[in-house]
Structures are given as C-alpha cells and as structure tokens.
Design an enzyme around this catalytic site. Structure first.
Site, PDB file in Angstrom:
ATOM      1  N   LYS A 136      -4.427 -12.201   6.808  1.00  0.00           N
ATOM      2  CA  LYS A 136      -5.805 -11.847   6.462  1.00  0.00           C
ATOM      3  C   LYS A 136      -6.583 -13.046   7.527  1.00  0.00           C
ATOM      4  O   LYS A 136      -7.811 -12.585   7.992  1.00  0.00           O
ATOM      5  CB  LYS A 136      -6.388 -12.368   5.116  1.00  0.00           C
TER       6      LYS A 136
ATOM      7  N   LYS B 118       1.236  -1.042   4.401  1.00  0.00           N
ATOM      8  CA  LYS B 118       0.765  -0.601   2.882  1.00  0.00           C
ATOM      9  C   LYS B 118      -0.545  -0.057   2.808  1.00  0.00           C
ATOM     10  O   LYS B 118      -1.317  -0.188   3.384  1.00  0.00           O
ATOM     11  CB  LYS B 118       1.162  -2.093   2.191  1.00  0.00           C
TER      12      LYS B 118
ATOM     13  N   LYS C  82      -7.005  -1.327   0.093  1.00  0.00           N
ATOM     14  CA  LYS C  82      -8.379  -1.030  -0.234  1.00  0.00           C
ATOM     15  C   LYS C  82      -9.280  -0.841   1.073  1.00  0.00           C
ATOM     16  O   LYS C  82     -10.132  -0.436   0.908  1.00  0.00           O
ATOM     17  CB  LYS C  82      -8.699  -1.874  -1.268  1.00  0.00           C
TER      18      LYS C  82
END
Ligand code: AMP
Ligand code: TRP
Length: 329
Positions: free
Chosen positions: A111, A193, A196
């Site tokens: 991130k 993966k 969202k």
C-alpha cells in the site's frame, strides 16, 4: 468456548472474495461460538476519504453483515469507533511493537509503494488490528489468508506483553482460514487478489451487483486458451479461480467439478457459474434492501456497541493495571 472476533473495513464494494473468505465463516461460527463482528471504521481512515463516503460505507457493511446471515440475537455487531477502547489499546500496542516488525508487513509495503507520502496510520494499522482482537479475549479470528501476517503479529504482541506484564494480560488468539475461497483472485488478472479498490469493476463481483453485471464479469473473465477444465494454479490461474469460486458457492469439490465439466469448454463452465453466483447472491440482496435504511439497523448497532463496550472496559481495567497506567492508591 472460544470467543470469535473479526472485522471488515467499510470501504465500499464488498465482493465475493470478502464473502467467501470471511463473511461466510462469520455466519457458520455463530452457532457454536460467542461471536463479535465489527465494522472497523478507524482502519478505513488510514487512507483518507470523505465523511459522506465513509458513513455511507459503514451502514452498507452493517446491512451486509445482517444480509449474509449474521444474527444480532446470537452475535454482537457494532462499529469500531463507537467503542473508544480500540483506539486506547491500539496506542498501548503501538508502543509494544517495533518499527522493524511493522515494516515487514507485506500489506503495508504494497500500500505504501503506490503513494508519494505514506500516512502514519497505514504503518501502525496492524497494532490497531491487534487491539481489536485482544480487547475481547478472542480465541479465534476468521479471516481470508491475506491477513495471516497480521494475525501472527497479533500473537507475537500478545505473547510479548504477557511475558513482560503478566500472563493474564491477553489471550493469544488463532487465525482461522477458510480452505475454498480463502483467496479469490481478480477476474481480470487471476494472479492478483480480487480487491475492493481495483479500478476495473469487472475484476470483481460485488455482493450487490446486478445479474447483468455478474454475467458480464464472469463471461469475460481472463482464462488461458487450451480449453481444458483443470485446477492448476501455476499454469491455469484463471480457470482455477473460477473452479474455486464455483466450489465455494456450491460446496462441490473442485475434483467433482473437473469431472462434471470434463470436455465441456470454458463457455459452458462460465455460463453455469453465472447462474450459481446470481442465485447465491439473490437472497442476500433481498435482505439487504429490506434492512439498509431501517431504524432496526441503527438499533442493532447501538445495542451491539453497548455490549462490546462492556467487555472492552473489563479488558482495559486489567491491561491498565498490568501496565501500571492511571491512578492507583
Ligand atoms: P478487506 O477487504 O481488506 O476489508 O477484507 C475483509 C475480509 O475479507 C478479510 O478477512 C480479508 O482477508 C477478506 N478478503 C479480502 N479480499 C479477499 C479475497 N480476494 N479473497 C478472499 N478473502 C478476501
Ligand atoms: N485488517 C483487516 C482487513 O484489512 C480488517 C480488520 C481490522 C480485522 N481489524 C480486524 C480483521 C480484527 C479481523 C480482526 O481485512
């Protein structure tokens, strides 16, 4: 009886990865355990968002919790920021963690890589997650396997604190990872993966997607071109992902599906999978629409926060005493 605790971030687009990797286990655990399910809004602000967006997402996730079958008569459902002890214990555990171990968290590395300036909360987030869990004397934490490293850190912190401040301080929890569906991959890039935040909406199936959107996403899902329906993560990640989604929704084993679709071609498999997913999500969507804007939802969350707070305060008394914090005669 071990207590169960888990949380989901209110950040829109709850998808079938969240459902198969986490929510479905939440429901299954309710009958045999004392369960607490949290909407972790403090975690959501590690990446800043607008107030409207955040409060909308909090209520959406709350409604989804109930829509997938979490029963407020059996389980506690609440919003993290309604129980201040999370932030309080989060600080205490931040002080018990080291910058070295927090720097090793892969989620943090990923991130922070994408941004120029990295919010501090993104870095200390695993200590807050540990607090969420340890606050309730949790024994079992059902999560998708992307959270394994955070659970291990939680265990390390609990053991470290217990060694230093007293063995009665924390219960050392265990992660519980679901086999099928523990890692649902993107439909566009099956080596990463399902997420969202992927900007391509066809990479995921959100729980509130229309049948038309679900169909489009599955029919155009990336596969190889050899036409053989076989589970092989290395060489056939796309087909393997579709098989494991199919398996997770129906309970059929991957081997049974390989046999059923032997020689059938990808189109047939995909068409059937569309039906499976649409039919599985329909009752969830119906319940969601019923409850999302109801007074009942607000009542359930307030009641949940009260019950969670009572447990959290007991733990905080013990933690503060063991650490020597606060006033003492
Ligand atoms: P998050 O989306 O990060 O808030 O995750 C909420 C829960 O869903 C966590 O327990 C995750 O491990 C799980 N989860 C998120 N993405 C996936 C995925 N693609 N496959 C399986 N589980 C997932
Ligand atoms: N970090 C988790 C995620 O991104 C969410 C989370 C926060 C959580 N606190 C938790 C999960 C406590 C389980 C237990 O998915």
């Amino acid at each position: 009886m071990s207590r169960v605790f888990s949380g989901i971030q209110p950040t829109g687009n709850i998808h079938i990865g969240n459902y198969l990797g986490a929510l479905k286990q939440f429901v299954d655990l309710q009958d045999e355990h004392d369960c607490i399910y949290c909407i972790v809004d403090h975690h959501a602000i590690t990446v800043p968002k607008s107030a409207e967006e955040l409060s909308e997402s909090i209520m959406n996730v709350a409604a989804l919790y109930l829509a997938v079958g979490i029963d407020p008569k059996k389980s506690i459902v609440f919003v993290q920021s309604d129980v201040p002890a999370h932030a309080e214990l989060g600080w205490i555990l931040t002080c018990s963690s080291t910058t070295g171990e927090l720097s090793r968290m892969t989620q943090f590395k990923q991130k922070s890589k994408e941004r120029e300036s990295v919010p501090t909360g993104l870095f200390t987030y695993p200590a807050l997650m540990a607090a969420d869990i340890l606050l309730y004397d949790t024994g079992i934490v059902p999560v998708g396997d992307d959270q394994k490293q955070h659970i291990e850190l939680t265990r390390d912190l609990a053991l470290r604190v217990n060694g230093k401040y007293g063995e009665d301080t924390f219960i050392v929890p265990e992660g519980r990872y679901m086999k099928s569906g523990a890692r649902v991959m993107s439909l566009v890039d099956p080596t990463s993966k399902m997420s969202k935040s992927d900007e391509n909406e066809f990479s995921r199936i959100s729980l509130m997607d229309t049948p038309a959107k679900i169909k489009k996403a599955i029919m155009r899902a990336t596969t190889d071109s050899d036409g053989i329906i076989k589970y092989d993560i290395e060489n056939k990640p796309g087909i393997s992902n579709l098989l494991s989604i199919y398996s997770a929704f129906t309970g059929k084993t991957v081997e049974a599906l390989e046999q059923q679709y032997d020689g059938a071609g990808y189109g047939t498999l995909k068409k059937d999978l569309v039906e499976v997913v649409v039919e599985s999500l329909a009752p969830i969507q119906e319940k969601y629409n019923e409850i999302r804007h109801s007074e009942e939802l607000v009542k359930i969350l307030k009641d949940g926060a009260e019950r969670a707070d009572a447990i959290a305060q007991e733990t905080m008394k013990r933690v503060k005493k063991n650490f020597g914090l606060g006033i003492r005669l």
